[in-house]
Design an enzyme around this catalytic site. Structure first.
Site, mmCIF file in Angstrom:
data_model
loop_
_atom_site.group_PDB
_atom_site.id
_atom_site.type_symbol
_atom_site.label_atom_id
_atom_site.label_comp_id
_atom_site.label_asym_id
_atom_site.label_seq_id
_atom_site.Cartn_x
_atom_site.Cartn_y
_atom_site.Cartn_z
ATOM 1 N N ASP A 200 0.884 -1.204 -0.047
ATOM 2 C CA ASP A 200 -0.142 -0.005 0.041
ATOM 3 C C ASP A 200 1.179 1.438 -0.012
ATOM 4 O O ASP A 200 1.542 1.493 0.883
ATOM 5 C CB ASP A 200 -0.994 -0.263 1.300
ATOM 6 C CG ASP A 200 -1.644 1.155 1.410
ATOM 7 O OD1 ASP A 200 -1.430 2.069 0.622
ATOM 8 O OD2 ASP A 200 -2.353 1.190 2.332
ATOM 9 N N GLN A 203 1.206 6.519 1.048
ATOM 10 C CA GLN A 203 2.070 7.583 1.763
ATOM 11 C C GLN A 203 3.321 7.595 1.171
ATOM 12 O O GLN A 203 4.230 8.263 1.718
ATOM 13 C CB GLN A 203 2.070 7.475 3.287
ATOM 14 C CG GLN A 203 0.697 7.534 3.949
ATOM 15 C CD GLN A 203 -0.018 8.958 3.742
ATOM 16 O OE1 GLN A 203 0.635 9.802 3.450
ATOM 17 N NE2 GLN A 203 -1.306 8.978 3.970
ATOM 18 N N CYS A 363 -8.161 6.008 10.494
ATOM 19 C CA CYS A 363 -8.295 4.822 9.789
ATOM 20 C C CYS A 363 -7.353 3.671 10.061
ATOM 21 O O CYS A 363 -7.301 2.721 9.094
ATOM 22 C CB CYS A 363 -8.511 4.807 8.108
ATOM 23 S SG CYS A 363 -9.923 6.218 7.641
HETATM 24 N N1 PMP Z 1 -3.565 3.350 2.675
HETATM 25 C C1 PMP Z 1 -2.924 4.445 3.350
HETATM 26 C C2 PMP Z 1 -1.646 4.108 4.009
HETATM 27 C C3 PMP Z 1 -3.443 5.749 3.372
HETATM 28 O O1 PMP Z 1 -3.011 6.611 4.080
HETATM 29 C C4 PMP Z 1 -4.936 5.897 2.706
HETATM 30 C C5 PMP Z 1 -5.314 7.400 2.653
HETATM 31 N N2 PMP Z 1 -5.671 7.868 3.945
HETATM 32 C C6 PMP Z 1 -5.472 4.865 1.961
HETATM 33 C C7 PMP Z 1 -4.830 3.602 2.052
HETATM 34 C C8 PMP Z 1 -6.563 5.013 1.338
HETATM 35 O O2 PMP Z 1 -6.608 5.826 0.180
HETATM 36 P P1 PMP Z 1 -7.871 6.337 -0.442
HETATM 37 O O3 PMP Z 1 -8.811 6.770 0.576
HETATM 38 O O4 PMP Z 1 -7.605 7.364 -1.453
HETATM 39 O O5 PMP Z 1 -8.367 5.336 -1.508
#
Ligand code: PMP
Length: 405
Positions: A200, A203, A363
């Site tokens: 992922d 960041q 989150c």
């Molecule tokens: N993974 C990480 C580490 C994130 O920081 C984020 C966004 N806060 C996401 C996934 C999800 O990204 P998005 O909401 O743009 O799909």
């Protein structure tokens, strides 16, 4: 302290001006980055004088837009260090990309009794799609612990992984702690056990140089809005032989080869995964965002943010009753709490001072549980951040301490 001309860079971001024309201390870039005028202009052009559909039109405007859309795919491939543009699928963002992989690749490859390896610091979008898959398939989730300083513990990963693990899914950079993963090492450990690995990269993409070939990961996901680009678009990299074998996940226009009521055959990858009219305007914005970042250089951005994080860490740790989470060498992000003050209250007081931080669980509720807090305050930096942002943050925290002292 930085080679950047901070005033000139800030002037390129219309979102950083307040109504009164003063600078806004925007320290929530990890949630979403402000957009440079070059991106705003590219989106306006794509929506205005250049606008037409892609892949279908026989007229010149549509043919030009199709060329530009496919050029955007090549730009993303180059920026990520992919081998070919065919390894790049446009999606709405990292969340959709991870769900696509979980449903398409996961649906075919994760069976009852298999295991999926995540880490304690993952964002919900790199947890929930795997839980949903595991529930459907009868598979199990295991969790890699963190080191004392707050990094994914790769020694523990190596000790835990076994042949039942078919997939490992890890954040390149934690959105809470800023901890950076050694992706190559994690890939080597995953592959040595026969597992695939997804990274992922939400960041990481705005602050670290990516190289899919050196990383040797199988999947990599990101959202453009973290990279100074528009919302509504992101991309996944999937190693070519894996993507070629993946079934489609959504059906509709554009993703087909031939449709009859008896049987439909599908287009080759990556088109097979892009059903419907794609995010044409947003793809032009993403290209402009990559051009913008490359104008300064991602390594220069990384150094710039590292210097700001070091300064913030030093200043905050000199204040009594501020607890900082995460490793010393966190990338662009610093999480903290002011003892006895709920992060939401700290955030509200800072807002009155023109300083925008994030307060909440980010989150990442399993990480909050691990840290033993309901929420943290988080300051995150970008290309436009400067020392005055750090000073405003520290002054704001001093005010918070006085109010609650
Ligand atoms: N993974 C990480 C580490 C994130 O920081 C984020 C966004 N806060 C996401 C996934 C999800 O990204 P998005 O909401 O743009 O799909």
């Amino acid at each position: 302290m930085s080679a950047f001309d901070s005033a000139a860079i800030r002037a390129e971001f219309p979102g950083l001006k307040t109504d009164k024309g003063q600078d806004w201390h925007y320290l929530d870039t990890a949630a979403t980055a402000q957009k440079p005028q070059a991106v705003v202009d590219a989106v306006a052009r794509a929506m205005g004088e250049d606008y037409a559909t892609v892949h279908r039109g026989v007229y010149a405007r549509s043919a030009n837009m199709t060329l530009a859309y496919e050029a955007a795919r090549r730009t993303v491939a180059r920026f990520m260090g992919a081998q070919t543009a065919d390894e790049i699928v446009f999606v709405r963002g990292a969340t959709e990309g991870i769900n696509l992989i979980a449903q398409s690749w996961g649906g075919e490859n994760i069976k009852a009794g298999d295991r999926i390896l995540l880490s304690q610091l993952e964002h919900h979008s790199n947890i929930v799609p795997w839980q949903m898959l595991a529930e459907r398939a009868g598979a199990h989730i295991d969790v890699i612990p963190l080191t004392e300083e707050g990094k994914i513990d790769l020694e523990a990963m190596a000790a835990m992984i076994r042949p039942e693990h078919k997939l490992v899914a890890l954040a390149h950079v934690s959105n809470v702690l800023g901890s950076v993963l050694d992706v190559r090492r994690a890939s080597d450990i995953a592959h040595s056990a026969g597992a695939k690995i997804l990274i992922d990269g939400c960041q990481a993409i705005p602050r670290l140089k990516l190289d899919m070939q050196a990383f040797n990961c199988d999947f990599y996901a990101f959202s453009a809005h973290k990279l100074y680009g528009p919302t509504g678009i992101g991309a996944i990299y999937v190693r070519k032989e894996i993507l070629d074998a993946m079934p489609p996940w959504q059906g509709g226009g554009s993703m087909i080869d031939r449709v009859t009521f008896e049987k439909t055959t599908y287009a080759p990858a990556p088109t097979r995964f892009e059903a419907g009219t794609p995010a044409i305007i947003e793809a032009m914005g993403l290209t402009a965002a990559i051009d913008y970042v490359e104008r300064y250089g991602i390594e220069a951005i990384e150094r710039h943010e590292a210097a700001l994080v070091a300064k913030a860490r030093e200043a905050l740790s000199s204040l009594n009753s501020v607890r900082i989470f995460g490793p010393q060498d966190s990338a662009g992000i610093i999480s903290f709490e002011v003892e006895g003050v709920h992060p939401h209250d700290a955030g509200t007081i800072l807002d009155e001072e023109g300083v925008a931080i994030r307060a909440g669980h980010h989150c990442a509720q399993p990480l909050m549980d691990y840290l033993g807090v309901p929420a943290t305050a988080r300051a995150s930096f970008g290309i436009y951040s400067n020392e005055s942002d750090v000073e405003a943050l520290v002054q704001g925290i001093e005010r918070v301490r006085k109010i609650f002292g």
